[in-house]
Design an enzyme around this catalytic site. Structure first.
Site, short mmCIF file in Angstrom:
data_model
loop_
_atom_site.label_atom_id
_atom_site.label_comp_id
_atom_site.label_asym_id
_atom_site.label_seq_id
_atom_site.Cartn_x
_atom_site.Cartn_y
_atom_site.Cartn_z
N GLU A 154 0.83 -1.21 0.00
CA GLU A 154 0.00 0.00 0.00
C GLU A 154 0.86 1.26 0.00
O GLU A 154 2.05 1.21 0.29
CB GLU A 154 -0.94 0.00 1.21
N LYS A 201 -4.27 -2.02 14.00
CA LYS A 201 -3.57 -0.92 14.66
C LYS A 201 -4.01 -0.80 16.12
O LYS A 201 -5.19 -0.95 16.44
CB LYS A 201 -3.80 0.39 13.90
#
EC number: 4.2.1.70
Length: 308
Positions: free
Chosen positions: A25, A163
């Site tokens: 990404e 995360k």
């Protein structure tokens, strides 16, 4: 989608020859790390993928095209341009139409990678269900498109878990609801990006790239919708103390609520705060885990091609 894709010669040749390709990404370059660490890390991650016998394909949106593989000049543009916008799925049509410079999130990268025929995608950590702000019980749940894309896209995502700023339990519940297979790479525990153990388990443990590839191949044969999430804990020497991380996140959430930060600005804001309050240690952990994921992801991509 396919007619909107543009490939570097290296990636196009690898796909034509059915060689292993690993998608990467670009939001981590434009929004996840400061310059020059972002550019240096992007280059090093690509070289790690190549060192394992796979071809890296960093994905971004440039000039009205979905780029599958970037030149070094394009990597530098993403790393330095203040014009780069964060592109989730809802933003993709707008960014394409306006020919803006777009850095792709996990959701958008996975979608473009799957359209290009890429089976493995490496990132730092996935998005998920955000924690609610303190003192606001009426706040709506903020659920990342990363999860819904994983639930409908035939791709394997290798990451260091979700995360740490997210609600991990709720994120895992959504993944279960969507039927995403969660594999722990050499671990029975679900990692939390900066930390190796969030207190939650995984669906199954795999200890080699070949074992992971066998599960991925079996899922592909079932024709089930959705993909596989391989969670790879940050190396122990780079892991942060869970209590310290939680304390910093709680403080950052309060500051975020006070400043009115919402939407796509939330994760970059929280990551920047963590970098600041940890004197850069959070950034170094981020860099270490991305490199480790690239190593493991490339090995899985190679094993997946070899096993077919």
């Amino acid at each position: 989608m396919k007619y909107l894709l543009s490939y570097t010669p290296e990636v196009r040749e690898a796909l034509d020859r059915n060689r292993p390709v690993v998608a990467l990404e670009s939001t981590i370059i434009s929004h996840g790390m400061p310059y020059p660490e972002n550019l240096r890390t992007a280059r090093e991650v690509e070289e790690i993928v190549r060192s394992q016998g796979a071809v890296p394909a960093t994905i971004a949106v440039i000039g009205g095209r979905c780029k599958v593989g970037l030149t070094d000049e394009e990597l530098e543009l993403l790393a330095t341009s203040p014009e780069a916008v964060k592109v989730s799925l809802r933003d993709l049509p707008v960014v394409l139409a306006r020919k803006s410079l777009g850095a792709t999130t996990v959701a958008t990268t996975a979608t473009i990678a799957a359209a290009a025929g890429i089976e493995v995608f490496v990132t730092g950590g996935i998005g998920g269900v955000h924690r609610k702000s303190p003192g606001d019980p009426a706040q709506m749940w903020d659920v990342s498109a990363d999860l819904t894309v994983l639930g409908r896209t035939d791709i394997t995502v290798v990451c260091a878990g979700a995360k740490s700023v997210l609600d991990i339990g709720a994120t895992l519940e959504v993944l279960e609801t969507l039927g995403v297979t969660v594999l722990g790479y050499r671990t029975d525990r679900f990692p939390g990006f900066y930390t190796r153990d969030t207190g939650f388990g995984v669906d199954a443990r795999v200890d080699t790239p070949e074992e992971a590839a066998a599960v991925i191949h079996a899922r592909q044969q079932t024709m089930l919708p959705g993909g596989v999430l391989v969670v790879n804990p940050v190396p122990e020497e780079h892991a942060m103390d869970p209590d310290e991380v939680e304390r910093h996140i709680a403080d950052a959430l309060k500051a975020m609520a006070a400043e009115g930060v919402t939407g796509k600005a939330v994760t970059p804001y929280l990551l920047a705060r963590l970098k600041e309050v940890t004197s850069g240690r959070a950034l170094q952990t981020n860099i270490a885990l991305v490199k480790h994921n690239a190593l493991v992801g490339a090995q899985i991509a190679v094993a997946l091609k070899a096993g077919k």
